[in-house]
Design an enzyme around this catalytic site. Sequence first.
Site, PDB file in Angstrom:
ATOM      1  CG  ASP A   1      -1.903   1.083   1.269  1.00  0.00           C
ATOM      2  OD1 ASP A   1      -2.372   1.462   0.192  1.00  0.00           O
ATOM      3  OD2 ASP A   1      -2.215   1.573   2.362  1.00  0.00           O
TER       4      ASP A   1
ATOM      5  CG  ASP B   1      -2.880   1.610   6.310  1.00  0.00           C
ATOM      6  OD1 ASP B   1      -3.562   1.352   5.300  1.00  0.00           O
ATOM      7  OD2 ASP B   1      -2.378   2.728   6.514  1.00  0.00           O
TER       8      ASP B   1
ATOM      9  CG  ASP C   1      -4.905  -2.327   2.487  1.00  0.00           C
ATOM     10  OD1 ASP C   1      -5.003  -2.189   1.253  1.00  0.00           O
ATOM     11  OD2 ASP C   1      -4.553  -1.402   3.249  1.00  0.00           O
TER      12      ASP C   1
END
Length: 908
Positions: free
Chosen positions: A338, A647, A651
């Site tokens: 990410d 996070d 995800d």
Amino acid sequence: MTPAAPTPPARPAPAWHALTSAQALEALHASAHGLGQAEAEQRLRQHGPNRLATVAPPPLWRRIAAQFHNLLIYVLLAAALTTAFMAHWVDAAVILAVVLLNVGIGVLQEGKAEKALEAIRHLLAPHARVWRDGRAHDVDAAALVPGDVVALASGDSLPADVRWLQTHNLRVDEAALTGESVPVEKAPHPVAPDAALGDRLGMGYAGTLVTQGQGTAVVVATGAQTEMGRIGKLLATVEQTTTPLVRQMAALGRTLTFAVLGAAAALFAYGVLVRGMAVADVFMTAVGLAVAAIPEGLPAIMSITLAIGVQRMARRHAVVRRLPAVETLGAVTVICSDKTGTLTRNEMTVQQVVLADQTIAVEGAGYAPLGTLQRQGHTLQPAELFREAPALLALAEAAALCNDAALHRQGDLWHLAGDPTEGALLTLAMKAGIAPSELAQERPRLGVVPFESEHRYMATAHPNGDPGQWTVWVKGAPERLLDMCHRQLQTNGESAPLDHAHWLAAIEAQARAGRRVLALARTTVAAGQRLDHAHVAQGLTLLGLVGIIDPPRQEAIQAVAQCRAAGIRVKMITGDHAVTASAIAGQLGMGGGLRALTGPDIEALDDAALQDAVQSVDVFARASPEHKLRLVRALQARGEVVAMTGDGVNDAPALKQADVGVAMGRKGTEAAKQAGAIVLADDNFASIAHAVEEGRTVYDNLRKTVTFLLPINGGESLSLLVAVLLGLALPIAPAQILWVNMVSSIALAMVLAFEPTERDVMRRAPRPPGEPMLSGFVVWRVLLVSGLFTAGIFGAYQWSLAQGHAVEHARTLAVNTLVAMEVFYLFSVRYLKNPSFHWQGVRGTPRVLAAVGAVAVLQSLFTYVPFMQALFHTQPLSAAELALCAGTGAAVLVLLELEKAVLRRVRP
């Protein structure tokens, strides 16, 4: 298990974001004044409560049973039962203790039940303010139904998926769901039906947070039908993957099992059919062979090696939740990360200031006021700005005064209270030598035009030393402020006509670099007036533009380079915009001019085409949870070992699907932490690179352990085979074999788990995912050392018999020779291919020396203590015989070092 909500009638949900507010209300058979209580209760019965179903964890007995489902454990259990049947109770108890130790470690490490769905459930707001029967009520969020009208304000967590009806300066933090790095400005206008989740400005989603303003909205989805619920369903469809180590150890267990059983069966057949030996005697010998060949300590040492890796990773800020994930990181070939908060700081930062005739580069990242202002390579001193760059000083004053945020320092950390973009402006002001709090006291705010989405700017009035006028500072969207300005401030502080084309080109350049652009301007008004829009609508002087971005972490740039040097590809998967993602990827060193594949692009590709695309594309933007999951699966389908970092709730499915899910510990949601196998305590991508290094070290040490233990068992087994084939007495008794396997071998092998990282570990390419633990090199080494051990055992045994000693004495010498060879082999196996004849290799680590000392003491007890002599049928050895043992071990070490030298020359 909590029952799931009743399934509503099967019909496709409208694209709520593409409907107007009126159309959404009509589709829901609702009004802007809310539902009646009776209608709400009827809909609650139809749609069920606004919560997610919970899943009960597997019972303890099932988790324990799963730990026994291992072929090597089955063989050990069979060996324990067989030795018990032969009345060798001590042997059976020791083997059974090894089995129970392995099962216990596994249960403790795997005992945390899946909590990802539970974590998402807790994100739903506990209460909501809803209009029923024309009046506002505070109700349990579980009682919300589609068609309810809710009121939301700053600080509220959205209780369901909603379509906005009215908004006022409304901003919502959707980072946990979309990965957007700044709060999103919301408005009730419809957008295109194919708009990405993060671009649906008229929608709000359960679990996101209102950071500014107020709004009213109609509920369009509750419980499992929300975006959060959809992610929960995705999580439920993701099967827990098997790690490379588990697959390799299972293959090793199968290989060893079939080899041992085959050898035992062949020995039994040969003894009975060829040599005509008694069935009972041959059976006992075959069982002895099986006990000799099985490395009983290997499962326990594997678990301990992994546990040591857990401790090492914890010291480097990586907390391991699932034990095999320690080693899996060492096998990773692709890291999907990410962007926001992982590769970047999740702290907006001004990187460039564009003035009328020059551009100022702003160094530093994050809210800490560390970094200089650079003009064409020259550092501008804050104390000299009034002389060197008056326009820059004026812009910094505007950034400090036209601002509602505050920065607070706690130790070395700076914490923001307010909007991230305004936090970046405060940091810019401090880098220019301004103390915002002191400036605010010197020039207090006397009037304000607050930011509103329809006007897209904010203005504040302050005294300027002239009692007859105030200075008004304005900041806002650059296109809007350009229309309000007619002059510009030159760098030297002089006013000049506005160069519209110059500023439009500068805005476009900043946008191409992925930066968010704000303009700052000023004007003066007569003192004592109530500031309003009319005072700033025109006639402003433009001070300049600021380019703001969430910058990459400096340590992440180094870690990406380290990963690439280690043969690991880094891919960015984010919900943010494509331009921003590509710009950050370029700054991270992932390549220049990177093409980003967006969510709609991914949806247009079938699975085969996506598998081709993931090989050539490293940046994926505007990615939804389904897109992230598909990308991870596409990479796995190509044989990649994938680590996924994240996070947000969005995800969680991909974290669970990946071979190693890595969640952020500080700013990560609970759903992400529970879905991941590893949690980074410092939210830093660099910690992943450190964890990869530790994972490779763990695998190296496991392979050293296998390469150490198997030749010992192989030498013992070959000795028994040769004895039967030649019709000789066994050179080592079964009880003595078990002593060597469970005491000296394990004591020596255990120290290999503590071996430090080798220097070249992060300069190697990742090992092939399908590479077996018993690689060609390991098989060769096992066969070679097994042969040397067999020769040493038989040589010592036959030499002792030739000297006229009893069989018991000869066996004692053979056992001590075997242990001496183990000790010298330990110094060799610490470096599988590199030479061991150097000071560090000879000296060993303190643990190596302690283990050798412990084995020497244990062998002394085994050889010289009367009760041990009675138990194991041993006899004392002379100093000359002990020297013979040591000499044989040293000879093995010399031969292996010669073999290493040849291999290095043949295959450098």
